[in-house]
Design a protein around this motif. Structure first.
Motif, PDB file in Angstrom:
ATOM      1  N   ARG A 154      -1.103 -15.814   8.477  1.00 58.88           N
ATOM      2  CA  ARG A 154      -0.209 -15.797   7.318  1.00 58.88           C
ATOM      3  C   ARG A 154       0.662 -14.546   7.228  1.00 58.88           C
ATOM      4  O   ARG A 154       1.257 -14.271   6.187  1.00 58.88           O
ATOM      5  CB  ARG A 154      -0.998 -16.010   6.022  1.00 58.88           C
ATOM      6  CG  ARG A 154      -2.013 -14.957   5.692  1.00 58.88           C
ATOM      7  CD  ARG A 154      -2.887 -15.404   4.523  1.00 58.88           C
ATOM      8  NE  ARG A 154      -3.868 -14.390   4.180  1.00 58.88           N
ATOM      9  CZ  ARG A 154      -3.704 -13.497   3.216  1.00 58.88           C
ATOM     10  NH1 ARG A 154      -2.604 -13.516   2.505  1.00 58.88           N
ATOM     11  NH2 ARG A 154      -4.646 -12.609   2.962  1.00 58.88           N
ATOM     12  N   ALA A 208       1.610  -0.823   9.723  1.00 57.58           N
ATOM     13  CA  ALA A 208       0.702  -0.023  10.543  1.00 57.58           C
ATOM     14  C   ALA A 208      -0.689  -0.079   9.920  1.00 57.58           C
ATOM     15  O   ALA A 208      -0.836  -0.249   8.700  1.00 57.58           O
ATOM     16  CB  ALA A 208       1.215   1.399  10.621  1.00 57.58           C
ATOM     17  N   ILE A 229      -3.678   0.769   8.163  1.00 58.15           N
ATOM     18  CA  ILE A 229      -3.986   1.834   7.198  1.00 58.15           C
ATOM     19  C   ILE A 229      -5.385   2.399   7.441  1.00 58.15           C
ATOM     20  O   ILE A 229      -5.611   3.615   7.331  1.00 58.15           O
ATOM     21  CB  ILE A 229      -3.846   1.284   5.754  1.00 58.15           C
ATOM     22  CG1 ILE A 229      -2.398   0.830   5.505  1.00 58.15           C
ATOM     23  CG2 ILE A 229      -4.259   2.341   4.728  1.00 58.15           C
ATOM     24  CD1 ILE A 229      -2.195  -0.017   4.254  1.00 58.15           C
ATOM     25  N   GLY A 255       5.523  -1.191   8.898  1.00 58.38           N
ATOM     26  CA  GLY A 255       5.829  -1.264  10.325  1.00 58.38           C
ATOM     27  C   GLY A 255       6.162  -2.674  10.782  1.00 58.38           C
ATOM     28  O   GLY A 255       6.924  -2.861  11.737  1.00 58.38           O
TER      29      GLY A 255
END
Ligand SMILES: C=CC(=O)SCCNC(=O)CCNC(=O)[C@H](O)C(C)(C)COP(=O)(O)OP(=O)(O)OC[C@H]1O[C@@H](n2cnc3c(N)ncnc32)[C@H](O)[C@@H]1OP(=O)(O)O
Length: 258
Positions: A60, A66, A68, A109
């Protein structure tokens, strides 16, 4: 194709490469392992002779940014010594056209690597955003630069300083993406575009990509000269004779490398 743990790479008979980010349990969060595999997969796709690359995400999300959990305990030293995130930039340097097929979330990102793609299409319920500010950081994969070039300073400031999410329609209105398609048909539509590109002259496609990218990075006069020189150069190859002859003979062109 090599085996990858965090993504998959396929190249079909039409020489369309498809790279699928594959960490759906973490919404395809971009971690170091994926970054290294991504760079390797881009090399493999290019060396395979692929004529276009589709980039998408499993599940999904395209990618929710990035990772975490991986970044939380990093320090300035470890981030800067490793030049962390720099490898993602390889996508922008790919010589073949790249098509981002955005399903679901493209955040942080994820939004940044999406913006590196040459053509971006998204499902109706895709959502885009740069929420890094809410984590006490800023985008680090080119997000401030690319977004500002695409949407201008005021819109970029709004999106980056608030971290708000926008839907596919707003992303199209702002110019981030070119097409909104029915959810579930994003990859299929990307394949249609990729096949069209793969059926064209490879040299003309490469020239067109280089010229469009040059428009972002040079003055108008330099860009115009670059384009005209490429235009002249294409007359050195058989594809120009074949393309024009095919038109005049009212038949589809048969480019040697298509
Ligand atoms: C360059 C810098 C950056 O990119 S920094 C990161 C910027 N991105 C974000 O801040 C987005 C973070 N994610 C979210 O806000 C949400 O996950 C969401 C809005 C994208 C989706 O929310 P939802 O409630 O539908 O799902 P979950 O939050 O439960 O997420 C499922 C699962 O994925 C993990 N996850 C999501 N995003 C990340 C991420 N960027 N890094 C690491 N992990 C991520 C999330 O923790 C959940 O894992 P679980 O083990 O099930 O708790």
């Amino acid at each position: 194709m090599a085996h990858y743990d965090t993504l998959s790479l396929t190249v079909d008979d039409d020489r369309i490469a498809q790279l699928t980010l594959d960490r759906p349990e973490a919404l395809n969060a971009l971690n170091s392992a994926m970054m290294a595999e991504f760079a390797a997969a881009l090399v493999e796709a290019t060396q395979s002779g692929a004529r276009a690359l589709i980039l998408t995400g499993k599940g999904r999300a395209f990618a929710a940014g990035a990772d975490i959990a991986e970044m939380r305990d990093r320090t300035f030293g470890s981030m800067s010594d490793a030049n962390h995130l720099a490898l993602w930039e390889r996508l922008a340097d790919l010589p073949i056209p790249t098509i981002g097929a955005i399903n679901g979330f493209a955040l942080g990102g994820g939004c940044e690597i999406a913006m590196m793609c040459d053509i971006l299409i998204a499902g109706e319920s895709a959502s885009f955003g740069l929420p890094e500010i809410t984590l006490g950081i800023i985008p680090g994969i080119g997000g401030t630069q690319r977004l500002t070039r695409i949407v201008g300073k005021a819109q970029a400031m709004d999106l980056i300083l608030t971290g708000r999410r926008i839907d596919a329609d707003e992303a199209r209105r702002l110019g981030l993406i070119s097409r909104v398609v029915v959810d579930g048909e994003v990859v299929e539509q990307a394949q249609v575009i990729a096949r069209q590109i793969a059926g064209s002259s490879a040299r003309a496609v490469r020239a067109a990509k280089e010229c469009v990218l040059r428009a972002d990075q040079s003055s108008l006069s330099e860009g115009l000269l670059f384009e005209r020189r490429w235009f002249h150069s294409l007359f050195a190859f058989d594809d120009q004779t074949e393309g024009m002859t095919a038109f005049l003979e009212k038949r589809p062109a048969r480019f040697a490398d298509a």
